[in-house]
Design an enzyme around this catalytic site. Structure first.
Site, short mmCIF file in Angstrom:
data_model
loop_
_atom_site.label_atom_id
_atom_site.label_comp_id
_atom_site.label_asym_id
_atom_site.label_seq_id
_atom_site.Cartn_x
_atom_site.Cartn_y
_atom_site.Cartn_z
N PHE B 129 0.85 -1.19 0.00
CA PHE B 129 0.00 0.00 0.00
C PHE B 129 0.89 1.24 0.00
O PHE B 129 1.81 1.37 0.80
CB PHE B 129 -0.94 -0.01 1.21
CG PHE B 129 -2.00 1.04 1.11
CD1 PHE B 129 -2.95 0.98 0.10
CD2 PHE B 129 -2.05 2.10 1.99
CE1 PHE B 129 -3.93 1.97 -0.03
CE2 PHE B 129 -3.02 3.08 1.88
CZ PHE B 129 -3.96 3.02 0.87
N ASP B 198 1.61 -4.93 8.21
CA ASP B 198 0.43 -4.08 8.13
C ASP B 198 -0.78 -4.99 7.89
O ASP B 198 -0.84 -5.69 6.89
CB ASP B 198 0.60 -3.07 6.99
CG ASP B 198 -0.60 -2.13 6.86
OD1 ASP B 198 -1.67 -2.42 7.45
OD2 ASP B 198 -0.48 -1.11 6.16
#
Lengths: 437, 437
Positions: B129, B198
């Site tokens: 991301f 994450d």
């Protein structure tokens, strides 16, 4: 001697009196802690319900555009800008004060490192708000700077050719003393140092003129005098001469020049928007906007000049009444009498028993707060090297001219008088009858 | 061929079906974007109103204690912990994912700097991301590390004796591909590197086992599969073996060992609480708790194991129906078919026209989203050195087993079929009649 009638007469003539109805306060409460958490704007409940049920519940992901969620940091920043002497487009509402301070102090050190690499010190006030000192301590450690803490009357003397940054809080949280932003910023500039101002206890409480002072960076709080709700997002301002110069270290996607391109490389947005990082808490942003809208309404009745005039009148009155009516009980005054050095709070000192007095006042509906001094000192004796603090405790009373009236002040002091005298509680009648109109 | 009747029969037998009533979705909407912003829990509106009108409006400053505001980061963290294979007391809900990543990656680099000072690289996936890469890029610049980006099939090969930290997102936002956390963490440990995970697209979507994997640090998002509301606070986990070892750089007052002593020197709180920084947005925290409470309710009907089983069944069904009913329209599949490599979303690829298809679906009430690939590539040709990306665009559909049913999947694919065939909109009837019960 000032009487309650005098105070009611002043309320009747107060040009800001109509703003009181924009806020909801509990019945029977005189709220003198808006410097810690501002009162609830009446508009907030309906507005937040709309954000939850309509924008989130019905609009879902579409509301990022259709409800304008993406633009809230800039939109709210533009409502904060006139309160602090900044221009539209220069402020964003985002994150917490501590995190914003990290961003700007980091940027300031990066500029200093480039323009004045031999300067090794960050100067601040020893009694600055602790979280500011913690952030500065962490950054100074990381970047090899020396955090040099001085008493408030030694700030000017501490500025020297090794000063990289002067980091100060405009109004002291513990004493209500206000620093002379224009003068100290000019002195810092003369010494070749950058300035970082924390406006946590001044934005919305006193007029602030960042551009006029030629300040470099500023941060501030959304949930104190701006009445944005518990833990409301904070704000950050960077002078346009610096804004495009560096990445701030918290380089997240909301600060990207094109966040929806999802490119793997960071390209900072121009201007203050690069001081955004991650996605912001929209419900809390929504409540903050209601707080800011009270200042938009205040513009019609004199704006921050009128707020400041009333603030000084309220704090003058409080000091005078305490001295008239509460003498002989060991109270001192920590807040400067001089208008130019006073924020919008009055701090009384007492060597012993301040905590119990504040608690007794709260039980009677007069909400101020307690800040330890003497009690910390007593603890600190067991922990050498710890805080150097005052040897008096503090009774702290904040005055928010948007919703606090002169009769509130009279009644608060009357309750303080009764507590100090050990009297039975004579419940004030003003709440229903007079002041709350 | 699978029929709508088959899907309705599966809904009738679904053990998680009763959870659907905990969420409010707009009529006529099939919401397949909970991986971007989760749906609104029914409880959220009343809970947030209570927080605004009672806790803020009436309780005012007293609510920091009486309403438990101060403990919300830990309280919510304890509700997140079982979803990610962490223990109570090891997680706090706070700040944004980007900011939490900055904290943990910074701590990881500090540990690496001390234990393995010659290691110079942070390894991550090129298609991670973007905000994670931005934060890593900023930190690597600052600390003199090299950010080494590789394709997802080259991660293991990239681990070497110069790797300080392996930073990965568990489920890829763009493809829905899930990395093997246990295996990659073991490989990183074998190479002497620390791991930062994450969990933005995995917490609440797939079972996560941080302790079992022997991971070092993790962060994640509150507003995707955790259904915490727009911009809800994120979370952070640090393995207890590291938690007390360093200050994280954002050393604010909420992470202090004794925040109300207001000492000028920072003393970090023990454990995960030192990963807090400034005051948190309480209204947004309150909404997040409602989202987490849906997972508490899910515990009674099988918990994350049941969520995962249904997620795979929903995504299997979606893939099968698209292949049965939408063939010949140039759609590809970006998401792995293999269960062990799939998160809770299905991403279809198309070289042209994906944006228009997603918009047409949204107009018909089927909300997924579009992620550029080909279109970015076209732009990137004008900007050399910019993103290397896929040459297909992505149609992304997230499946949230708490509120998405099998008939929803059937109807979504039927709408996709109609859009691709250029058919008139045959409005599905299921919303009122069947699925929303």
């Amino acid at each position: 001697m000032t009487t309650l009638q005098d105070c009611l007469a002043r309320d009747a003539q107060d040009p800001l009196r109509g703003l009181r109805k924009l806020f909801k306060l509990p019945e029977g409460v005189i709220y003198l802690d808006g410097n810690s958490l501002g009162a609830m704007p009446v508009a907030a409940a309906a507005r937040v319900v709309q954000a939850v049920t309509q924008e989130w519940g019905q609009g879902l992901i579409r509301s990022w555009n259709s409800a304008g969620w993406f633009e809230l940091p800039q939109k709210l920043g533009n409502k904060i800008a006139p309160l602090i002497g900044a221009e539209a487009g220069e402020v964003v509402a985002t994150d917490s004060t501590s995190i914003n301070l990290y961003k700007v102090l980091s940027a300031a050190l990066q500029i200093a490192g480039q323009d004045a690499p031999k300067r090794s010190k960050v100067v601040s006030e020893r009694s600055n708000f602790p979280t500011d000192l913690y952030i500065a301590e962490a950054l100074c450690r990381q970047r090899g700077y020396d955090l040099h803490l001085v008493d408030s009357d030694r700030i000017e003397a501490a500025l020297a050719d090794d000063t990289a940054v002067l980091m100060l809080t405009h109004v002291n949280y513990r004493t209500g003393a206000m620093l002379d932003m224009a003068h100290l910023t000019a002195q810092a500039r003369a010494a070749g140092a950058l300035t970082v101002w924390d406006l946590a206890h001044s934005a919305g409480a006193v007029p602030v003129h960042l551009h006029a002072a030629k300040a470099d960076f500023a941060v501030g709080c959304g949930y104190k005098y701006l009445n944005g709700g518990p833990g409301a997002p904070a704000f950050v301002w960077v002078h346009p001469r610096h804004a495009d110069r560096f990445w701030q270290p918290l380089a997240g996607w909301w600060g990207h020049a094109a966040p929806f391109e999802f490119t793997p490389d960071y390209r900072p947005a121009p201007g203050i928007s690069r001081y955004l990082c991650g996605t912001q808490p929209i419900l809390s942003m929504t409540a903050l906007e209601c707080g800011l809208d009270a200042f938009v309404a205040a513009e019609a009745v004199g704006g921050m000049q009128a707020v400041r005039a009333k603030s000084l009148a309220l704090t003058d009155l409080f000091i005078a009444l305490v001295e008239e009516r509460c003498a002989g009980h060991g109270l001192g005054l920590a807040t400067p009498r001089e208008h130019g050095r006073r924020g919008s709070q009055v701090c009384l000192t007492r060597k012993h028993g301040a905590y119990a007095i504040v608690q007794a006042l709260i039980a009677r509906g007069v909400i101020g707060d307690f800040r330890a001094g003497a009690s910390i000192l007593r603890q600190a004796q067991d922990r050498p090297g710890s805080a150097r603090t005052d040897d008096h405790d503090i009774l702290r009373f904040g005055f928010t001219p948007l919703y606090t009236g002169f009769a509130d002040v009279w009644n608060a002091v009357e309750q303080l008088r009764q507590v100090l005298a050990g009297s039975e509680w004579e419940r004030p009648e003003f709440n229903q009858k007079h002041a709350v109109t």
